[in-house]
Design an enzyme around this catalytic site. Structure first.
Site, PDB file in Angstrom:
ATOM      1  N   ASP A  90     -39.205 -50.737  43.405  1.00 17.38           N
ATOM      2  CA  ASP A  90     -38.376 -51.628  42.577  1.00 17.38           C
ATOM      3  C   ASP A  90     -36.941 -51.114  42.557  1.00 17.38           C
ATOM      4  O   ASP A  90     -36.681 -49.947  42.870  1.00 17.38           O
ATOM      5  CB  ASP A  90     -38.938 -51.723  41.149  1.00 17.38           C
ATOM      6  N   GLU A 160     -40.450 -48.083  38.273  1.00 17.88           N
ATOM      7  CA  GLU A 160     -39.707 -46.863  37.904  1.00 17.88           C
ATOM      8  C   GLU A 160     -38.457 -47.192  37.118  1.00 17.88           C
ATOM      9  O   GLU A 160     -38.123 -46.525  36.133  1.00 17.88           O
ATOM     10  CB  GLU A 160     -39.328 -46.059  39.160  1.00 17.88           C
TER      11      GLU A 160
HETATM   12  N1  BES Z   1     -33.647 -42.046  41.168  1.00 15.22           N
HETATM   13  C1  BES Z   1     -33.231 -42.169  39.823  1.00 15.22           C
HETATM   14  C2  BES Z   1     -33.141 -40.857  39.100  1.00 15.22           C
HETATM   15  C3  BES Z   1     -32.185 -39.828  39.654  1.00 15.22           C
HETATM   16  C4  BES Z   1     -31.061 -40.176  40.378  1.00 15.22           C
HETATM   17  C5  BES Z   1     -32.440 -38.517  39.407  1.00 15.22           C
HETATM   18  C6  BES Z   1     -30.218 -39.199  40.871  1.00 15.22           C
HETATM   19  C7  BES Z   1     -31.585 -37.535  39.861  1.00 15.22           C
HETATM   20  C8  BES Z   1     -30.479 -37.886  40.619  1.00 15.22           C
HETATM   21  C9  BES Z   1     -34.192 -43.099  39.094  1.00 15.22           C
HETATM   22  O1  BES Z   1     -34.483 -44.250  39.829  1.00 15.22           O
HETATM   23  C10 BES Z   1     -33.556 -43.587  37.834  1.00 15.22           C
HETATM   24  O2  BES Z   1     -32.574 -44.261  37.898  1.00 15.22           O
HETATM   25  N2  BES Z   1     -34.142 -43.234  36.703  1.00 15.22           N
HETATM   26  C11 BES Z   1     -33.713 -43.756  35.444  1.00 15.22           C
HETATM   27  C12 BES Z   1     -34.777 -43.551  34.435  1.00 15.22           C
HETATM   28  C13 BES Z   1     -35.427 -44.717  33.870  1.00 15.22           C
HETATM   29  C14 BES Z   1     -36.446 -44.477  32.858  1.00 15.22           C
HETATM   30  C15 BES Z   1     -34.936 -46.056  34.026  1.00 15.22           C
HETATM   31  C16 BES Z   1     -32.498 -43.047  34.951  1.00 15.22           C
HETATM   32  O3  BES Z   1     -32.299 -41.851  35.224  1.00 15.22           O
HETATM   33  O4  BES Z   1     -31.708 -43.689  34.250  1.00 15.22           O
HETATM   34 MN    MN Z   2     -34.947 -43.847  41.770  1.00 17.41          MN
HETATM   35 MN    MN Z   3     -32.757 -45.667  39.559  1.00 15.80          MN
END
Ligand code: BES
Ligand code: MN
Ligand code: MN
Length: 464
Positions: A90, A160
């Site tokens: 996603d 995710e």
């Molecule tokens: N891939 C990201 C997280 C990420 C990006 C970690 C770059 C470290 C470096 C992930 O898809 C993301 O965006 N996670 C969300 C969390 C969520 C619960 C929606 C975030 O970090 O905001």
């Molecule tokens: Mn991600």
């Molecule tokens: Mn993300």
């Protein structure tokens, strides 16, 4: 020897590896917006197909209460170690769409200063379709060249970006199926294309929505203004009170459980190259900003934050309307570090917001999704294998970093499956993930496909 096999296979299949990814990027799998339900499901179907073509067995679309998990495996020998690959199909919404230079779901390749070999511009190119698909292609490579050294299981989810609400329950129901030795994830960043790095932690998250109510209806701001509390004024005041002059968070007990890293650890974290001028230039800012006494790496890696993600209320249309609004709203997120706990911090936040509101104002706080922070040991076979693999492919030993973002399911992998995750990411922070014009370097895509088989090899060797 191995390197040659890998690079030959990549070179002979380069164009197809790219065109297959572009095809996936054309499906708008936005999990947050139900308008794209069919497309999200179509993406799961496409990944299932690709896993089958790559040589995986028992490939299935596993139903959940939300979007499905795509599972597939190749068990070559039960006595050999098993790598469990996690990724997400996603993507974030594309808004604000008018700020994209090309349509978000019509990928184009363009050169940039940072990506002189070209980058794929599309929503999800870096986060996470591009990075997830490297694993499918690396698996195909190992299958077709007869070099898969161990077992592999794929678990690719579709929620995710909305906090993985269905993956947790699915994992708990499928512990047997998910038995393995390590979780391998490419969904984080490296410092630069000549500076490989591995995240050794992720921040947690507590995401709150605040609704502030004043009078029972919108009022004439002249007739009532000055005599009645304005919910937008009050909301701004409360938000402003959350940080002191040193940008330290003021909410009582907020830092109580924060793990204070040792000077030695901070030294290692700060040893990673950081070009402040480049950083500022990329963001077009005159200076960085944050908690006094900490470097940028510390501020985004080992320190918690509180940020307003959105704020609204009152009149925002054309021209001026004199109104004292009845309501104001904000979405506020806190990034958490070890050993903070998402539920505890949500409660602390809620208490604070409710306690500081003046009489005549009602504050309602609703928690959205959350997630726990994680640290990843550098002593495990998994970390060592990742470090060796990057050293082989980049020709430089990766430094350690801490990811400022969150992948809430990682803490659950540890808790429910007892498995460590290895964050073998290949994106760049400047790739505009979640922003308009998200992109992913071709160099990074192919470098990932090259590095992953080397991880399998080192991990298998180290596990003996
Ligand atoms: N891939 C990201 C997280 C990420 C990006 C970690 C770059 C470290 C470096 C992930 O898809 C993301 O965006 N996670 C969300 C969390 C969520 C619960 C929606 C975030 O970090 O905001
Ligand atoms: Mn991600
Ligand atoms: Mn993300």
């Amino acid at each position: 020897m191995e390197k040659q096999v890998i690079n030959n296979y990549i070179n002979s299949n380069k164009d197809r590896f790219l065109s297959e990814l572009l095809e996936l990027l054309r499906i708008p799998s936005v999990s947050a917006d139900s308008k794209y339900k069919n497309d999200v499901e179509k993406t799961a179907e496409a990944i299932k197909q690709r896993l089958i073509e790559a040589g995986a067995d028992k490939v299935e679309i596993c139903k959940t209460d939300g979007y499905p998990v795509v599972y597939g495996e190749k068990i070559i020998d039960p006595k050999k170690p098993t790598v469990v690959v996690y990724g997400h199909y996603d993507v974030q919404p594309a808004d604000p769409i008018e700020l994209w230079d090309s349509p978000p779901f019509e990928p184009v390749i363009k050169k940039t200063n940072i990506h002189p070999d070209g980058a794929i511009f599309a929503r999800g190119s870096c986060d996470d379709k591009g990075q997830m698909y490297m694993h499918v292609k690396a698996f195909e490579l190992m299958m077709k060249t007869n070099t898969l050294p161990c077992n592999v299981k794929f678990m690719i989810e579709g929620e995710e970006e909305v906090g993985s609400p269905s993956l947790g329950p699915w994992i708990i129901k499928n512990k047997e199926k998910l038995k393995g030795d390590v979780i391998l994830i490419s969904d984080t960043s490296i410092i630069g294309n000549t500076t490989p790095s591995i995240d050794t932690g992720l921040r947690g998250l507590a995401y709150m929505e605040v609704e502030v109510t004043g009078p029972n209806r919108d009022l004439h701001s002249g007739v009532y203004g000055g005599g009645v509390a304005n919910p937008i004024n009050i909301l701004c005041k409360i938000i402003a009170s959350c940080h002191d002059e040193n940008n330290h968070i003021t909410i009582p007990a907020f830092y109580d459980k924060v793990l204070i890293e040792t000077d030695e650890y901070k030294k290692e974290l700060n040893a990673a190259p950081f070009n402040l001028e480049e950083y500022k230039k990329d963001l077009a800012i005159e200076d960085v900003y944050g908690e006094k006494g900490y470097t940028t790496f510390e501020r985004t890696g080992i320190r918690p934050t509180l940020d307003v993600n959105g704020i609204w209320g009152g009149y925002t249309g054309e021209g001026a309307k004199t109104v004292l609004p009845s309501k104001a709203f904000a979405k506020i997120s806190m990034r958490l570090v070890p050993n903070q706990n998402s539920d505890e911090i949500s409660e602390i936040f809620q208490k604070y917001f409710e306690s500081v509101a003046p009489k005549g104002i009602k504050v309602e706080v609703k928690p959205h999704h959350g997630g726990e922070p994680v640290v990843i040991s550098t002593n495990s076979a998994g970390y060592k294998a990742a470090s060796m693999a990057m050293n082989d492919s980049f020709g430089i030993k990766p430094v350690i970093t801490r990811g400022g973002g969150s992948i809430p399911i990682v803490a659950l992998f540890k808790k429910e499956l007892g498995l460590d995750s290895i964050l073998l990411g290949f994106g760049l922070d400047s790739d505009a993930l979640h922003s308009p014009n998200e992109h992913y370097g071709l160099f990074n895509y192919y470098k990932g496909i090259e590095t992953i088989p080397l991880f399998y090899k080192h991990f298998t060797d180290l596990s003996k």
